[in-house]
Design a protein around this motif. Structure first.
Motif, PDB file in Angstrom:
ATOM      1  N   ASN A 212       0.790  -1.228   0.000  1.00  0.00           N
ATOM      2  CA  ASN A 212       0.000   0.000   0.000  1.00  0.00           C
ATOM      3  C   ASN A 212       0.826   1.283   0.000  1.00  0.00           C
ATOM      4  O   ASN A 212       0.394   2.302   0.535  1.00  0.00           O
ATOM      5  N   THR A 215      -1.068   4.091  -1.673  1.00  0.00           N
ATOM      6  CA  THR A 215      -2.115   4.609  -0.787  1.00  0.00           C
ATOM      7  C   THR A 215      -1.536   5.579   0.230  1.00  0.00           C
ATOM      8  O   THR A 215      -2.093   6.668   0.474  1.00  0.00           O
ATOM      9  N   ASP A 319      -8.366   2.620   3.221  1.00  0.00           N
ATOM     10  CA  ASP A 319      -8.354   3.247   1.899  1.00  0.00           C
ATOM     11  C   ASP A 319      -7.649   4.596   2.019  1.00  0.00           C
ATOM     12  O   ASP A 319      -7.172   4.982   3.096  1.00  0.00           O
ATOM     13  N   VAL A 320      -7.587   5.333   0.909  1.00  0.00           N
ATOM     14  CA  VAL A 320      -6.862   6.609   0.901  1.00  0.00           C
ATOM     15  C   VAL A 320      -7.502   7.603   1.866  1.00  0.00           C
ATOM     16  O   VAL A 320      -6.803   8.299   2.619  1.00  0.00           O
TER      17      VAL A 320
END
Length: 392
Positions: A212, A215, A319-320
């Motif tokens: 990630n 992200t 998530d972002v």
């Protein structure tokens, strides 16, 4: 009749001294721990050469036999050839075989049929990593099953990994032993790269999708932060994911590449405002354990592996947007950060090298039919020969 000298062979790593990652670090620590406790220890070490001179040679290093295997290949082919040669050689030596990872699982049935006793650390769930193509993921999937059924005992480094392995083997064949860590030294130098203590966040990981990194960079770069984000890891202009990460970065993101000097990495951890950990696959991650020992507040991807290691008192995202929110809270809520730091230090006590190595020794002794170890304690309360008073 006097007791047999306990013997163990360590397979599955590139060898020692450690230079490549978590398994190599563990192999070196465990080998040195056993050597000072009277074990006969051999560690297989891979050497890639242009032309094989001496296929297998041995050297004694700190009381450990380094069994060096020359391989005139490169990349995955070299690894497979190395694993095959190690299995053939180990089959004639005797002792317990401690196998780290299941990349070379295809050769474990031969090792078992030859009479070896096999303890395998099953590592993470490699076939779930999105970076691999379907054929490679299929290879890892089959290898996991082969290792699970060819080994006498399986080591899971995290309860969630143990749950996964229980779908392959009976829980009676599985033991959970985490990765270990050490408290930082009393004196740590200033942060490198011209950074200011407490004015940066740090990520230390391979730049891969399942970690990630994109992200993390997108979340941090949504707006001006007034601090730096330091992303350690090798970057290549030829890698599409690396290019996307770099393109998403604001001017406050720093990409210094990989840093291998332990004192510099330690200083980066200790002086960071928070440690960012985006890993989604695997068990007890060594870098996350080291962050806990450094007393870092942690911003981590929300999954059972990370929560099970770092605890509920840290900051999590999926998530972002939630990652950006976690970063904002770390930058604005000093009380929450201090609480997370204190929680990290408490949590780190679950990952002491002394306890980890002693538990591995117990497992190897039982598998090899050796008498139980005497539990002599060092002044710190750690088993003699572990991190207390030892130079690693």
């Amino acid at each position: 009749m006097p007791d047999r000298v306990p013997a163990v062979l360590i397979l599955g790593t590139r060898g020692i001294p450690a230079a490549h990652g978590g398994f190599e670090t563990f192999a070196e620590r465990f080998a040195r721990y056993l050597a000072v406790r009277g074990w006969c220890v051999g560690v297989y070490c891979q050497r890639e050469v242009d032309r094989v001179g001496t296929r297998i040679s041995s050297q004694v290093w700190n009381g450990i036999e380094r069994i060096t295997v020359e391989v005139a290949l490169k990349g995955p082919a070299a690894t497979l050839a190395f694993d095959a040669i190690c299995a053939r050689d180990a089959a004639r030596r005797g002792g317990v075989c401690l196998v780290l990872g299941y990349n070379g699982a295809a050769f474990l049935p031969f090792l078992r049929i030859s009479g070896a006793r096999i303890l395998t650390n099953m590592d993470g769930i490699e076939w779930r990593r999105p970076k691999w193509s379907f054929p490679i993921r299929a290879y890892f999937y089959v290898s996991e099953w082969i290792a699970a059924w060819s080994s006498h005992r399986l080591v899971a480094d995290h309860p969630a990994i143990a749950d996964h392995l229980a779908t392959r083997r009976s829980r009676r064949a599985i033991v959970t032993i985490p990765y270990g860590g050490d408290p930082p030294p009393a004196e740590v130098g200033p942060p490198p790269l011209g950074l200011e203590a407490g004015r940066y966040l740090v990520s230390i990981a391979r730049i891969e999708p399942d970690n990630n990194i994109l992200t993390l960079v997108e979340a941090f770069s949504r707006r001006y932060r007034g601090v730096r984000l330091v992303v350690l890891g090798t970057m290549s202009v030829h890698n599409r994911y690396h290019r996307a990460v770099e393109a998403a970065a604001s001017a406050e993101v720093l990409f210094p590449g990989a840093i291998y000097e332990p004192d510099q990495v330690q200083a980066l951890r200790v002086h960071a405002l928070a440690y960012l950990h985006g890993h989604t696959v695997g068990g007890t991650n060594p870098s996350l354990v080291e962050a806990l020992w450094a007393g870092n507040a942690v911003i981590a991807h929300d999954n059972p592996f990370n929560r099970g290691t770092a605890g509920d008192e840290q900051f999590y995202f999926d998530d972002v947007a939630s990652c950006a929110a976690a970063i904002e809270r770390v930058l604005t809520d000093a009380d929450a950060v201090e609480g997370a730091r204190a929680a990290a230090r408490r949590r780190a006590e679950n990952f002491r090298w002394g306890d980890v190595l002693a538990t591995y020794e117990d497992e190897v002794r039982q598998l090899g039919g050796y008498p139980p170890a005497e539990r002599v304690k060092a002044p710190t309360g750690e088993p003699v020969g572990a991190t207390a008073g030892a130079e690693w």
